[in-house]
Design a protein around this motif. Structure first.
Motif, PDB file in Angstrom:
ATOM      1  N   ILE A  70      33.041  34.585  34.797  1.00  0.00           N
ATOM      2  CA  ILE A  70      34.464  34.339  34.579  1.00  0.00           C
ATOM      3  C   ILE A  70      35.141  34.297  35.941  1.00  0.00           C
ATOM      4  O   ILE A  70      35.074  35.256  36.702  1.00  0.00           O
ATOM      5  CB  ILE A  70      35.090  35.436  33.694  1.00  0.00           C
ATOM      6  CG1 ILE A  70      34.415  35.432  32.329  1.00  0.00           C
ATOM      7  CG2 ILE A  70      36.588  35.222  33.549  1.00  0.00           C
ATOM      8  CD1 ILE A  70      34.850  36.575  31.439  1.00  0.00           C
ATOM      9  N   SER A  71      35.786  33.215  36.254  1.00  0.00           N
ATOM     10  CA  SER A  71      36.421  33.043  37.550  1.00  0.00           C
ATOM     11  C   SER A  71      37.672  33.918  37.637  1.00  0.00           C
ATOM     12  O   SER A  71      38.459  33.994  36.695  1.00  0.00           O
ATOM     13  CB  SER A  71      36.801  31.576  37.744  1.00  0.00           C
ATOM     14  OG  SER A  71      37.533  31.434  38.929  1.00  0.00           O
ATOM     15  N   LEU A  72      37.849  34.565  38.779  1.00  0.00           N
ATOM     16  CA  LEU A  72      39.039  35.391  38.974  1.00  0.00           C
ATOM     17  C   LEU A  72      40.264  34.535  39.274  1.00  0.00           C
ATOM     18  O   LEU A  72      41.378  34.886  38.915  1.00  0.00           O
ATOM     19  CB  LEU A  72      38.807  36.385  40.123  1.00  0.00           C
ATOM     20  CG  LEU A  72      37.765  37.462  39.878  1.00  0.00           C
ATOM     21  CD1 LEU A  72      37.589  38.296  41.127  1.00  0.00           C
ATOM     22  CD2 LEU A  72      38.162  38.337  38.717  1.00  0.00           C
ATOM     23  N   PHE A  73      40.058  33.439  39.963  1.00  0.00           N
ATOM     24  CA  PHE A  73      41.160  32.579  40.338  1.00  0.00           C
ATOM     25  C   PHE A  73      41.064  31.272  39.560  1.00  0.00           C
ATOM     26  O   PHE A  73      40.276  30.394  39.893  1.00  0.00           O
ATOM     27  CB  PHE A  73      41.129  32.288  41.844  1.00  0.00           C
ATOM     28  CG  PHE A  73      41.224  33.537  42.670  1.00  0.00           C
ATOM     29  CD1 PHE A  73      42.422  34.222  42.777  1.00  0.00           C
ATOM     30  CD2 PHE A  73      40.114  34.039  43.321  1.00  0.00           C
ATOM     31  CE1 PHE A  73      42.522  35.367  43.522  1.00  0.00           C
ATOM     32  CE2 PHE A  73      40.194  35.180  44.076  1.00  0.00           C
ATOM     33  CZ  PHE A  73      41.397  35.848  44.179  1.00  0.00           C
ATOM     34  N   ARG A  74      41.870  31.172  38.556  1.00  0.00           N
ATOM     35  CA  ARG A  74      41.899  29.924  37.799  1.00  0.00           C
ATOM     36  C   ARG A  74      42.858  28.959  38.472  1.00  0.00           C
ATOM     37  O   ARG A  74      43.748  29.359  39.222  1.00  0.00           O
ATOM     38  CB  ARG A  74      42.358  30.201  36.366  1.00  0.00           C
ATOM     39  CG  ARG A  74      41.376  31.043  35.603  1.00  0.00           C
ATOM     40  CD  ARG A  74      41.837  31.257  34.191  1.00  0.00           C
ATOM     41  NE  ARG A  74      40.886  32.118  33.498  1.00  0.00           N
ATOM     42  CZ  ARG A  74      41.166  32.825  32.446  1.00  0.00           C
ATOM     43  NH1 ARG A  74      42.377  32.781  31.919  1.00  0.00           N
ATOM     44  NH2 ARG A  74      40.256  33.578  31.887  1.00  0.00           N
ATOM     45  N   LYS A  75      42.692  27.708  38.188  1.00  0.00           N
ATOM     46  CA  LYS A  75      43.514  26.679  38.810  1.00  0.00           C
ATOM     47  C   LYS A  75      44.979  26.868  38.438  1.00  0.00           C
ATOM     48  O   LYS A  75      45.864  26.707  39.275  1.00  0.00           O
ATOM     49  CB  LYS A  75      43.004  25.306  38.363  1.00  0.00           C
ATOM     50  CG  LYS A  75      43.621  24.151  39.087  1.00  0.00           C
ATOM     51  CD  LYS A  75      42.966  22.850  38.669  1.00  0.00           C
ATOM     52  CE  LYS A  75      43.510  21.695  39.467  1.00  0.00           C
ATOM     53  NZ  LYS A  75      42.877  20.436  39.096  1.00  0.00           N
ATOM     54  N   LYS A  76      45.231  27.269  37.212  1.00  0.00           N
ATOM     55  CA  LYS A  76      46.599  27.449  36.744  1.00  0.00           C
ATOM     56  C   LYS A  76      47.291  28.592  37.485  1.00  0.00           C
ATOM     57  O   LYS A  76      48.451  28.470  37.886  1.00  0.00           O
ATOM     58  CB  LYS A  76      46.560  27.734  35.239  1.00  0.00           C
ATOM     59  CG  LYS A  76      47.871  27.627  34.546  1.00  0.00           C
ATOM     60  CD  LYS A  76      47.663  27.818  33.052  1.00  0.00           C
ATOM     61  CE  LYS A  76      48.857  27.362  32.264  1.00  0.00           C
ATOM     62  NZ  LYS A  76      48.668  27.511  30.831  1.00  0.00           N
ATOM     63  N   THR A  77      46.577  29.702  37.700  1.00  0.00           N
ATOM     64  CA  THR A  77      47.197  30.836  38.394  1.00  0.00           C
ATOM     65  C   THR A  77      47.402  30.535  39.873  1.00  0.00           C
ATOM     66  O   THR A  77      48.379  30.984  40.465  1.00  0.00           O
ATOM     67  CB  THR A  77      46.335  32.104  38.241  1.00  0.00           C
ATOM     68  OG1 THR A  77      45.026  31.841  38.713  1.00  0.00           O
ATOM     69  CG2 THR A  77      46.293  32.573  36.814  1.00  0.00           C
ATOM     70  N   ILE A  78      46.503  29.782  40.480  1.00  0.00           N
ATOM     71  CA  ILE A  78      46.673  29.426  41.894  1.00  0.00           C
ATOM     72  C   ILE A  78      47.904  28.551  42.078  1.00  0.00           C
ATOM     73  O   ILE A  78      48.693  28.739  43.006  1.00  0.00           O
ATOM     74  CB  ILE A  78      45.404  28.740  42.431  1.00  0.00           C
ATOM     75  CG1 ILE A  78      44.261  29.757  42.514  1.00  0.00           C
ATOM     76  CG2 ILE A  78      45.649  28.120  43.794  1.00  0.00           C
ATOM     77  CD1 ILE A  78      42.936  29.172  42.896  1.00  0.00           C
ATOM     78  N   ILE A  79      48.100  27.605  41.194  1.00  0.00           N
ATOM     79  CA  ILE A  79      49.278  26.734  41.270  1.00  0.00           C
ATOM     80  C   ILE A  79      50.544  27.562  41.045  1.00  0.00           C
ATOM     81  O   ILE A  79      51.552  27.381  41.741  1.00  0.00           O
ATOM     82  CB  ILE A  79      49.163  25.584  40.248  1.00  0.00           C
ATOM     83  CG1 ILE A  79      48.042  24.627  40.661  1.00  0.00           C
ATOM     84  CG2 ILE A  79      50.474  24.832  40.114  1.00  0.00           C
ATOM     85  CD1 ILE A  79      47.704  23.580  39.639  1.00  0.00           C
ATOM     86  N   TYR A  80      50.500  28.475  40.109  1.00  0.00           N
ATOM     87  CA  TYR A  80      51.652  29.327  39.806  1.00  0.00           C
ATOM     88  C   TYR A  80      52.018  30.196  41.017  1.00  0.00           C
ATOM     89  O   TYR A  80      53.183  30.276  41.414  1.00  0.00           O
ATOM     90  CB  TYR A  80      51.313  30.193  38.586  1.00  0.00           C
ATOM     91  CG  TYR A  80      52.400  31.120  38.144  1.00  0.00           C
ATOM     92  CD1 TYR A  80      53.556  30.647  37.534  1.00  0.00           C
ATOM     93  CD2 TYR A  80      52.269  32.495  38.337  1.00  0.00           C
ATOM     94  CE1 TYR A  80      54.551  31.514  37.130  1.00  0.00           C
ATOM     95  CE2 TYR A  80      53.266  33.367  37.930  1.00  0.00           C
ATOM     96  CZ  TYR A  80      54.407  32.875  37.329  1.00  0.00           C
ATOM     97  OH  TYR A  80      55.392  33.732  36.934  1.00  0.00           O
ATOM     98  N   LEU A  81      51.027  30.816  41.643  1.00  0.00           N
ATOM     99  CA  LEU A  81      51.294  31.675  42.788  1.00  0.00           C
ATOM    100  C   LEU A  81      51.744  30.891  44.013  1.00  0.00           C
ATOM    101  O   LEU A  81      52.594  31.343  44.775  1.00  0.00           O
ATOM    102  CB  LEU A  81      50.055  32.502  43.124  1.00  0.00           C
ATOM    103  CG  LEU A  81      49.676  33.572  42.097  1.00  0.00           C
ATOM    104  CD1 LEU A  81      48.361  34.231  42.483  1.00  0.00           C
ATOM    105  CD2 LEU A  81      50.763  34.603  41.962  1.00  0.00           C
ATOM    106  N   SER A  82      51.192  29.704  44.216  1.00  0.00           N
ATOM    107  CA  SER A  82      51.624  28.900  45.362  1.00  0.00           C
ATOM    108  C   SER A  82      53.056  28.404  45.169  1.00  0.00           C
ATOM    109  O   SER A  82      53.807  28.280  46.137  1.00  0.00           O
ATOM    110  CB  SER A  82      50.668  27.731  45.588  1.00  0.00           C
ATOM    111  OG  SER A  82      50.683  26.857  44.472  1.00  0.00           O
TER     112      SER A  82
END
Length: 166
Positions: A70-82
Motif C-alpha cells: 500500500i503506497s503511503l503517498f497517493r497521487k491525490k494526496t500529493i496534489i492536495y498537499l502541493s
C-alpha cells in the motif's frame, strides 16, 4: 573471645530428615531396578529426521507469498498537499512586499499626527538623533517677522501646563 566459645558448640546446624538412613538403601535399589526395566525414554523420532531437517526448513523459508503493498503517498494526496503549499507561499508573497516604504514619501502631517497620537516623548526622539543631526547648520534661522508666527503657534497649540513644565 569468640575462639574460646568454639569448643562449647554442641550442634552443627545441619538436620537430616527422619528415617533418612533407614530408607536410603531402598531408594537407591529402586532407582537401579527402574533403569534396568526402562531402557527406552519414551520419545521417538521419525526415520531420517535429522537428514531431512535442513531441506524442510529451506523449503518453508524460501516459499514467499507475495505481499500487498500500500503506497503511503497517493497521487491525490500529493496534489492536495502541493496545492496547500502553493497557497501558503502565495499568501506570504502577497503579505510581504519586496519594496519597503521610504521615509521621503511621508507627509509632514502624517509624521506629526503619529508622534502626537502615539505619545512619543522628547527623550525617545532624542535617542534617535545623532550629533550630526544636532549641528547648528541644520536648524532654520528665523527672521524677525517670523516671531509673530511662532508666538501665535505656541499660544494656539500649547497649554499653559506644557509651557510651565518645559
Amino acid at each position: 573471645m569468640k575462639q574460646k566459645k568454639l569448643h562449647n558448640i554442641k550442634e552443627t546446624g545441619f538436620k537430616v530428615p527422619d528415617d533418612y538412613f533407614n530408607t536410603l538403601e531402598n531408594v537407591i535399589l529402586s532407582d537401579i531396578k527402574l533403569k534396568k526395566v526402562s531402557k527406552d525414554s519414551g520419545f521417538k523420532l521419525p526415520e531420517d529426521y535429522f537428514n531431512n531437517l535442513e531441506d524442510t526448513i529451506i523449503d518453508k523459508v524460501s516459499t514467499k507469498t507475495p505481499t500487498k503493498v500500500i503506497s503511503l503517498f497517493r497521487k491525490k494526496t500529493i496534489i492536495y498537499l502541493s496545492g496547500i503549499a502553493a497557497a501558503v507561499l502565495l499568501l506570504f508573497y502577497i503579505s510581504f512586499p519586496e519594496k519597503k516604504p521610504a521615509f521621503d514619501s511621508l507627509d509632514f502631517e502624517t509624521v506629526e499626527n503619529y508622534i502626537m497620537n502615539e505619545n512619543i516623548g522628547s527623550y525617545e526622539i532624542a535617542t534617535l538623533l545623532t550629533e550630526e543631526d544636532l549641528l547648528e547648520e541644520h536648524f532654520i534661522e528665523y527672521k524677525e517677522g517670523d516671531e509673530d508666527t511662532i508666538e501665535t503657534y505656541i499660544l494656539d497649540n500649547l497649554d499653559i501646563d506644557d509651557i510651565i513644565l518645559e
